[in-house]
Design a protein around this motif. Structure first.
Motif, PDB file in Angstrom:
ATOM      1  N   VAL A 232       0.847  -1.202   0.000  1.00 37.17           N
ATOM      2  CA  VAL A 232       0.000   0.000   0.000  1.00 37.17           C
ATOM      3  C   VAL A 232       0.879   1.248   0.000  1.00 37.17           C
ATOM      4  N   THR A 233       1.902   1.268   0.828  1.00 38.00           N
ATOM      5  CA  THR A 233       2.823   2.412   0.901  1.00 38.00           C
ATOM      6  C   THR A 233       3.605   2.568  -0.389  1.00 38.00           C
ATOM      7  N   GLU A 234       4.105   1.466  -0.941  1.00 37.48           N
ATOM      8  CA  GLU A 234       4.897   1.523  -2.177  1.00 37.48           C
ATOM      9  C   GLU A 234       4.083   2.052  -3.356  1.00 37.48           C
ATOM     10  N   LEU A 235       2.806   1.703  -3.411  1.00 34.04           N
ATOM     11  CA  LEU A 235       1.975   2.143  -4.530  1.00 34.04           C
ATOM     12  C   LEU A 235       1.866   3.662  -4.602  1.00 34.04           C
ATOM     13  N   THR A 236       1.949   4.333  -3.472  1.00 29.81           N
ATOM     14  CA  THR A 236       1.847   5.802  -3.488  1.00 29.81           C
ATOM     15  C   THR A 236       3.091   6.447  -4.083  1.00 29.81           C
ATOM     16  N   ALA A 237       4.201   5.723  -4.128  1.00 29.67           N
ATOM     17  CA  ALA A 237       5.451   6.277  -4.649  1.00 29.67           C
ATOM     18  C   ALA A 237       5.747   5.851  -6.076  1.00 29.67           C
ATOM     19  N   ARG A 238       4.906   5.002  -6.636  1.00 26.52           N
ATOM     20  CA  ARG A 238       5.137   4.503  -7.995  1.00 26.52           C
ATOM     21  C   ARG A 238       4.735   5.538  -9.024  1.00 26.52           C
ATOM     22  N   ARG A 239       5.272   5.417 -10.234  1.00 24.61           N
ATOM     23  CA  ARG A 239       4.994   6.371 -11.292  1.00 24.61           C
ATOM     24  C   ARG A 239       3.550   6.307 -11.771  1.00 24.61           C
ATOM     25  N   PHE A 240       2.985   5.090 -11.832  1.00 25.14           N
ATOM     26  CA  PHE A 240       1.598   5.008 -12.282  1.00 25.14           C
ATOM     27  C   PHE A 240       0.683   5.592 -11.229  1.00 25.14           C
ATOM     28  N   LYS A 241      -0.404   6.130 -11.680  1.00 28.21           N
ATOM     29  CA  LYS A 241      -1.387   6.691 -10.760  1.00 28.21           C
ATOM     30  C   LYS A 241      -2.233   5.549 -10.251  1.00 28.21           C
ATOM     31  N   ALA A 242      -2.019   5.199  -9.034  1.00 28.12           N
ATOM     32  CA  ALA A 242      -2.749   4.079  -8.455  1.00 28.12           C
ATOM     33  C   ALA A 242      -3.791   4.599  -7.474  1.00 28.12           C
ATOM     34  N   GLU A 243      -4.982   4.083  -7.625  1.00 26.99           N
ATOM     35  CA  GLU A 243      -5.999   4.418  -6.638  1.00 26.99           C
ATOM     36  C   GLU A 243      -5.597   3.773  -5.320  1.00 26.99           C
ATOM     37  N   GLU A 244      -6.099   4.307  -4.246  1.00 32.68           N
ATOM     38  CA  GLU A 244      -5.787   3.719  -2.944  1.00 32.68           C
ATOM     39  C   GLU A 244      -6.512   2.385  -2.846  1.00 32.68           C
ATOM     40  N   LEU A 245      -5.762   1.340  -2.549  1.00 29.92           N
ATOM     41  CA  LEU A 245      -6.320  -0.006  -2.463  1.00 29.92           C
ATOM     42  C   LEU A 245      -6.251  -0.511  -1.036  1.00 29.92           C
ATOM     43  N   SER A 246      -7.291  -1.190  -0.618  1.00 31.37           N
ATOM     44  CA  SER A 246      -7.294  -1.801   0.703  1.00 31.37           C
ATOM     45  C   SER A 246      -6.514  -3.111   0.646  1.00 31.37           C
ATOM     46  N   GLU A 247      -6.201  -3.652   1.813  1.00 31.80           N
ATOM     47  CA  GLU A 247      -5.528  -4.949   1.851  1.00 31.80           C
ATOM     48  C   GLU A 247      -6.409  -6.017   1.207  1.00 31.80           C
ATOM     49  N   ARG A 248      -7.702  -5.926   1.391  1.00 34.99           N
ATOM     50  CA  ARG A 248      -8.623  -6.896   0.789  1.00 34.99           C
ATOM     51  C   ARG A 248      -8.545  -6.832  -0.742  1.00 34.99           C
ATOM     52  N   GLN A 249      -8.500  -5.610  -1.302  1.00 33.94           N
ATOM     53  CA  GLN A 249      -8.391  -5.459  -2.744  1.00 33.94           C
ATOM     54  C   GLN A 249      -7.064  -6.009  -3.247  1.00 33.94           C
ATOM     55  N   LEU A 250      -6.001  -5.808  -2.492  1.00 30.09           N
ATOM     56  CA  LEU A 250      -4.697  -6.364  -2.872  1.00 30.09           C
ATOM     57  C   LEU A 250      -4.744  -7.882  -2.890  1.00 30.09           C
ATOM     58  N   ARG A 251      -5.356  -8.481  -1.869  1.00 30.91           N
ATOM     59  CA  ARG A 251      -5.477  -9.942  -1.828  1.00 30.91           C
ATOM     60  C   ARG A 251      -6.258 -10.458  -3.042  1.00 30.91           C
ATOM     61  N   ARG A 252      -7.300  -9.734  -3.448  1.00 30.15           N
ATOM     62  CA  ARG A 252      -8.091 -10.149  -4.611  1.00 30.15           C
ATOM     63  C   ARG A 252      -7.279 -10.089  -5.884  1.00 30.15           C
ATOM     64  N   ILE A 253      -6.378  -9.091  -6.001  1.00 31.14           N
ATOM     65  CA  ILE A 253      -5.515  -9.003  -7.191  1.00 31.14           C
ATOM     66  C   ILE A 253      -4.604 -10.224  -7.247  1.00 31.14           C
TER      67      ILE A 253
END
Length: 90
Positions: A66-87
């Protein structure tokens, strides 16, 4: 992305600015473009696998991603841990 898809003007710029030969510069450009061209889903799956291979537990992995996604170049919506598990797990 393979080398044939690298923009030649960027390859020439990298070669000139670094002193690399064009073949090496082309590989570097292709690698960087591939890295920044990842989708959120691709990144989450790859990063989760990498951290699991380093014996990290999911309870530690999800907040880190979750923290790393905020620093990535792509614009990532804020994802919950549950959404990450689903991915990762579907």
């Amino acid at each position: 992305m393979d080398e044939s898809q690298s923009p030649q003007d960027l390859v020439r710029h990298v070669a000139r600015s670094t002193g690399l030969d064009e073949a090496t510069a082309s590989r570097v450009v292709a690698d960087v473009m591939g890295y920044f061209g990842q989708t959120v889903g691709d990144y989450v799956i790859k990063r989760h696998e990498d951290l699991k291979n380093r014996n990290r537990k999911n309870d530690d992995i999800w907040p880190l991603i979750v923290t790393e996604l905020t620093a990535r170049r792509f614009k990532a919506e804020e994802l919950s841990e549950r959404q990450l598990r689903r991915i990762v797990y579907g």
